[in-house]
Design an enzyme around this catalytic site. Structure first.
Site, PDB file in Angstrom:
ATOM      1  N   CYS A 204       0.842  -1.186   0.000  1.00 50.33           N
ATOM      2  CA  CYS A 204       0.000   0.000   0.000  1.00 50.33           C
ATOM      3  C   CYS A 204       0.884   1.245   0.000  1.00 50.33           C
ATOM      4  O   CYS A 204       1.806   1.350   0.808  1.00 50.33           O
ATOM      5  CB  CYS A 204      -0.892  -0.036   1.234  1.00 50.33           C
ATOM      6  N   GLU A 205       0.620   2.156  -0.890  1.00 52.78           N
ATOM      7  CA  GLU A 205       1.484   3.337  -0.998  1.00 52.78           C
ATOM      8  C   GLU A 205       1.328   4.305   0.167  1.00 52.78           C
ATOM      9  O   GLU A 205       2.152   5.186   0.351  1.00 52.78           O
ATOM     10  CB  GLU A 205       1.255   4.054  -2.323  1.00 52.78           C
ATOM     11  N   HIS A 206       0.309   4.139   0.987  1.00 52.94           N
ATOM     12  CA  HIS A 206       0.113   5.045   2.118  1.00 52.94           C
ATOM     13  C   HIS A 206       0.996   4.716   3.314  1.00 52.94           C
ATOM     14  O   HIS A 206       1.440   5.617   4.019  1.00 52.94           O
ATOM     15  CB  HIS A 206      -1.353   5.054   2.550  1.00 52.94           C
ATOM     16  N   HIS A 207       1.214   3.421   3.570  1.00 50.78           N
ATOM     17  CA  HIS A 207       2.010   3.019   4.738  1.00 50.78           C
ATOM     18  C   HIS A 207       3.167   2.093   4.382  1.00 50.78           C
ATOM     19  O   HIS A 207       3.926   1.703   5.263  1.00 50.78           O
ATOM     20  CB  HIS A 207       1.120   2.312   5.770  1.00 50.78           C
TER      21      HIS A 207
ATOM     22  N   GLN B 182      -5.286  -0.530  -4.097  1.00 50.10           N
ATOM     23  CA  GLN B 182      -6.040  -1.649  -4.648  1.00 50.10           C
ATOM     24  C   GLN B 182      -6.970  -1.176  -5.762  1.00 50.10           C
ATOM     25  O   GLN B 182      -7.124  -1.859  -6.779  1.00 50.10           O
ATOM     26  CB  GLN B 182      -6.830  -2.357  -3.550  1.00 50.10           C
TER      27      GLN B 182
ATOM     28  N   HIS C 286      -5.652  -6.065   3.981  1.00 48.17           N
ATOM     29  CA  HIS C 286      -4.686  -4.966   4.098  1.00 48.17           C
ATOM     30  C   HIS C 286      -4.072  -4.926   5.491  1.00 48.17           C
ATOM     31  O   HIS C 286      -4.780  -4.778   6.489  1.00 48.17           O
ATOM     32  CB  HIS C 286      -5.380  -3.626   3.804  1.00 48.17           C
TER      33      HIS C 286
ATOM     34  N   CYS D 172      -2.465  -2.593   6.820  1.00 43.82           N
ATOM     35  CA  CYS D 172      -2.659  -1.300   7.481  1.00 43.82           C
ATOM     36  C   CYS D 172      -3.959  -1.288   8.285  1.00 43.82           C
ATOM     37  O   CYS D 172      -4.133  -0.460   9.174  1.00 43.82           O
ATOM     38  CB  CYS D 172      -2.618  -0.148   6.482  1.00 43.82           C
TER      39      CYS D 172
END
Length: 198
Positions: free
Chosen positions: A85-88, A126, A154, A156
């Site tokens: 995931c590009e956020h975390h 996703q 996920h 996260c």
């Protein structure tokens, strides 16, 4: 000041190692302790692999195909995928179900798995992953329609934040005949998600 990025196709392992070492110090660890001595190098090697999709064009897997007068449905279910995931930069792991209706050209089924892998091995969302695969099958392959469903767990959500293990995120994207015809899309979605016999 402009950030210096490595040339496309190359991963700056030394820079990753320095960054990982700094993270270890920042969280209060001793990067010189025996168990962590090789960690920066191992993380750099892992990231080179996990982000290898940034250095390839997944559409290349659809270039080699076979001219075949077959216009009916082709489905490959349960293609394993693992992405970050590009956020975390935490993993999301699941499976992709891909379907397309050819327009005179079919590809080997292993190419569909490689297509999924090529888009998954990069910092990802996703939702974007699902759309990229559907677009590739519709536009890149020139099919009459494509439908992609991705189901993923996920980290996260399970390791941090709301901490809800067992939560599964489902995304879908349809193109061409499967976007235009709701009944056809519904029938195909049912076949993918609930029907286990064709």
């Amino acid at each position: 000041m402009t950030e210096a990025y490595p040339p496309r196709g190359r991963v700056d392992r030394e820079r990753i190692q320095r960054a990982v070492r700094e993270i270890l110090v920042a969280v209060g660890e001793d990067p010189e302790r025996e168990g962590l001595l090789g960690t920066p190098r191992r993380v750099a090697e892992a990231y080179e692999y996990l982000f290898s999709g940034l250095r390839e064009d997944p559409l290349r897997h659809l270039q080699v195909g076979f001219m075949e007068d077959y216009r009916d449905l082709i489905i490959v279910r349960d293609i394993y995928l693992a992405s970050l995931c590009e956020h975390h930069l935490l993993p999301f792991i699941g499976r992709a179900h891909v379907a397309y209706a050819p327009r005179g050209k079919v590809v080997g089924i292993s190419k569909l798995a490689r297509l999924v892998e090529g888009y998954a091995r990069r910092p990802q969302l996703q939702e974007r992953l699902t759309s990229q695969i559907a677009d590739a099958l519709y536009e890149g392959l020139g099919s009459r329609g494509s439908l992609v469903i991705v189901e993923a767990d996920h980290s996260c959500m399970t390791m941090r934040g709301v901490q809800k293990p067992g939560s599964v995120t489902v995304t879908s994207a349809s193109r061409g005949i499967y976007r235009e015809d709701g009944a056809l899309r519904s029938e195909l979605t049912d076949l993918i998600l609930r029907g286990r016999e064709i």
